[in-house]
Enzyme design. Structure first.
Site, short mmCIF file in Angstrom:
data_model
loop_
_atom_site.label_atom_id
_atom_site.label_comp_id
_atom_site.label_asym_id
_atom_site.label_seq_id
_atom_site.Cartn_x
_atom_site.Cartn_y
_atom_site.Cartn_z
N HIS A 103 1.06 -1.47 0.07
CA HIS A 103 -0.06 0.06 -0.09
C HIS A 103 1.01 1.30 0.07
O HIS A 103 0.25 2.46 -0.32
CB HIS A 103 -1.00 0.05 1.18
CG HIS A 103 -0.52 0.30 2.47
ND1 HIS A 103 -0.19 -0.66 3.37
CD2 HIS A 103 0.01 1.55 3.10
CE1 HIS A 103 0.40 -0.11 4.51
NE2 HIS A 103 0.51 1.08 4.44
N ASP A 135 0.42 -7.43 1.65
CA ASP A 135 0.75 -6.04 1.87
C ASP A 135 2.43 -6.20 1.85
O ASP A 135 2.99 -5.44 2.70
CB ASP A 135 0.24 -5.60 3.10
CG ASP A 135 0.23 -4.19 3.06
OD1 ASP A 135 0.39 -3.29 1.97
OD2 ASP A 135 0.15 -3.34 4.05
N GLY A 208 3.56 6.27 8.31
CA GLY A 208 4.68 6.36 7.80
C GLY A 208 5.89 5.31 8.07
O GLY A 208 6.66 5.29 7.49
N ASN A 209 5.20 4.50 9.30
CA ASN A 209 6.04 3.50 9.55
C ASN A 209 5.76 2.16 8.54
O ASN A 209 6.59 1.33 8.88
CB ASN A 209 6.01 3.02 10.91
CG ASN A 209 6.82 3.65 12.01
OD1 ASN A 209 6.41 4.49 12.93
ND2 ASN A 209 8.31 3.64 11.93
N SER A 210 4.90 2.47 7.83
CA SER A 210 4.57 1.37 6.82
C SER A 210 5.75 0.92 6.08
O SER A 210 6.38 1.48 5.50
CB SER A 210 3.53 1.66 5.95
OG SER A 210 2.24 1.75 6.47
N LEU A 259 -3.45 -9.04 -8.02
CA LEU A 259 -4.06 -8.53 -9.38
C LEU A 259 -3.74 -7.21 -9.85
O LEU A 259 -4.12 -6.76 -10.71
CB LEU A 259 -5.64 -8.61 -9.28
CG LEU A 259 -6.31 -10.05 -9.20
CD1 LEU A 259 -7.63 -10.04 -9.24
CD2 LEU A 259 -5.78 -10.97 -10.26
N GLY A 260 -2.84 -6.62 -8.75
CA GLY A 260 -2.38 -5.35 -9.03
C GLY A 260 -2.94 -3.99 -8.58
O GLY A 260 -3.00 -2.91 -9.19
#
Length: 531
Positions: A103, A135, A208-210, A259-260
């Site tokens: 994401h 993810d 923002g830690n993602s 699937l993008g």
């Protein structure tokens, strides 16, 4: 249902591009970032590297990256906007291969990367492979000779010390927080992922830690941070084993369980699952080739309703069952034009609007029995076999089955603002959907259509059109009648059979306004029978 919020990029609004029609009630937004100050954690006494070429604890900052993804995204509440969102990631090889969250990067037009908090040296990167279900994404930085992480080789156990590294809230200042593993392994069903194994910990993370690393005291990777819940101080990381199982495939350019799309399950204010909202689409992906657009809401895939519990579980289960390269039937709703679409991923049936009359009308009559206003809801018959979308104010519903004169059993759903008036006059709009496994043994689709419409001429109705009907599930015939009764109402009937010839289905809509004809298009895009 209280789920963690994803830690996706802290977003800086740059320029509003457009406003699309939004769904009626949306309880979830695509990001949940709150201002938060983080102190810098200090390593425990005696912490040192564990040998090999990877960084030790003191080198964690040098191999942690900040990623800015720039592109156009569609938010369900705010519409389309061009944004620069920032997340984190970490390098896993000296030639610049790095791991982050799906994401954070998927659907972006450009990626810019800074390493270790050094914003004077901007690196370019490209996405190699991704997975919306896990993810995870792997990107390739330009250049080489990078410091990099190694994965922890020891078991991951409850109560062990861990450190969350990254760049929360889009700040270029590198931070680390310290905690322990609360649960060494648990399931990770969230609105934007469906992961078998995640780690729950209390090393505080924020938007923002993602995609940033969760490390042990030796600086080895324990997991990939991807979600947090401020209310319950719950922080989640994708388990090392889950990530390591697919990272080589992603680095080789093969997407996994994907699937993008950059997507999130949405729920209404009443807790009802609405589907899977698509914020952006990866260029050249299966979704892109099929015609999925940012702002679409995927409602059903391979006959399975999506997002019923506000998670990606059903979507990802379909991919796990059939594989991401299989031809997959899909239904979606596009708020931008108010139409339902049907088609296939990886198949020969393109995603096309399901419409016979068009939203702008036809020769519908007047009538005084109540118009069509407000939101749509998905309803089913008493047995749960037949489903269709109807206006929320068509709340007078009969879902009882019936047996016809030939002895065929039918599941049936009838909906209107007032069923008594609908059944007894041409004043009130309404619809009926009926499905039977028996009828095809003694009737053709045309026979069924003729039986359904044979009384209409006696009510003054004139057949204006009869033509073939086909979508990715059903083939048959539609018939459109006007001038019915003293109100001049319109009547649309579709009789069809599924591709396997396992059942017959009939959809009939009585329309007293152009808005009611829009209901007919919506019904033709959403009707379904699951025997």
């Amino acid at each position: 249902m209280n789920t963690p919020s994803r830690l996706g990029a802290t977003t800086k609004r740059r320029r509003a591009l457009a406003t699309v029609a939004t769904l009626p009630v949306l309880a979830v937004s695509l990001s949940a970032c709150m201002p938060f100050g983080l102190g810098t954690a200090t390593p425990p006494a005696g912490a040192a590297g564990g040998g090999g070429g990877g960084v030790d604890f003191d080198g964690v900052q040098s191999a942690t990256i900040q990623i800015e993804a720039i592109g156009t995204f569609v938010d369900p509440a705010e519409g389309a906007f061009e944004a620069a969102g920032r997340g984190s990631g970490f390098i896993i090889s000296p030639d610049g291969i790095a791991v982050t969250n799906n994401h954070v990067v998927v659907g972006a037009g450009t990626l810019e990367v800074w390493r270790g908090g050094d914003t004077t040296d901007t690196l370019n990167a490209k996405v190699l492979g991704s997975s919306e279900c896990l993810d995870l994404a792997v990107i390739d930085l330009n250049g080489d000779d990078y410091p990099y992480f190694e994965w922890r080789k020891k078991d991951i156990t409850t109560a062990q010390d861990v450190y969350a590294a990254g760049f929360p809230l889009g700040d270029p200042t590198f931070t680390m927080t310290r905690g322990i593993v609360s649960k060494a392994e648990t399931a990770g069903e969230t609105p934007w992922a469906s992961i078998d194994s995640v780690i729950e910990h209390d090393a505080r993370i924020r938007g923002g830690n993602s995609g940033g690393p969760l490390v042990d005291p030796d600086g080895r990777i324990v997991g990939v941070n991807y979600a947090g819940n401020d209310q319950h101080d719950t922080n989640l990381a994708i388990h090392r084993d889950e990530a390591m199982e697919v990272v080589e495939q992603l680095a080789a350019g093969e997407s996994v369980l994907s699937l993008g799309i950059n997507a999130q399950a949405l729920m209404g204010e009443d807790g009802t699952g609405l589907g899977i909202w698509v914020a952006s689409v990866a260029a050249g992906s299966a979704a892109d080739k099929a015609g999925v657009e940012p702002g679409d809401l995927l409602t059903r895939m391979q006959g399975v309703t999506l997002g019923t519990q506000g998670t990606m579980s059903e979507y990802c289960d379909v991919l796990r069952t059939h594989g991401q390269d299989a031809a997959l039937d899909v239904e979606l709703y596009r708020p931008a034009d108010g139409l339902y679409y049907r088609g296939q991923f990886n198949g020969e049936a393109p995603i096309e609007a399901v419409t016979v009359l068009g939203q702008d009308g036809g020769n519908s009559g007047g009538g005084s029995g109540g118009g069509t206003t407000g939101d749509f809801v998905n309803v089913s018959d008493d047995s749960g076999i037949v489903t269709v979308d109807v206006p929320a104010d068509w709340s007078d519903i009969d879902g009882s089955p019936f047996t016809d004169e030939a002895g065929n059993s039918w599941a049936r759903l009838v909906a209107s603002t007032d069923l008594d008036s609908y059944f007894s006059s041409w004043n009130t709009p309404g619809l009926a959907v009926m499905a039977s496994q028996d009828a095809l043994s003694n009737m053709s689709v045309d026979d069924i259509l003729n039986d359904t419409t044979n009384a209409l001429p006696g009510a003054g109705c004139t057949e204006d059109a009869r033509d073939a009907f086909e979508d990715s599930y059903y083939t048959g015939t539609f018939s459109y009648w006007t001038g019915c009764g003293d109100t001049g109402a319109s009547y649309l009937v579709v009789a069809a059979t599924d591709m396997n010839q396992s059942h017959a289905i009939v959809v009939a809509v009585q329309a007293n306004s152009d808005a009611d004809l829009a209901v007919a298009d919506r019904a033709l895009g959403s009707f379904f029978a699951s025997f």
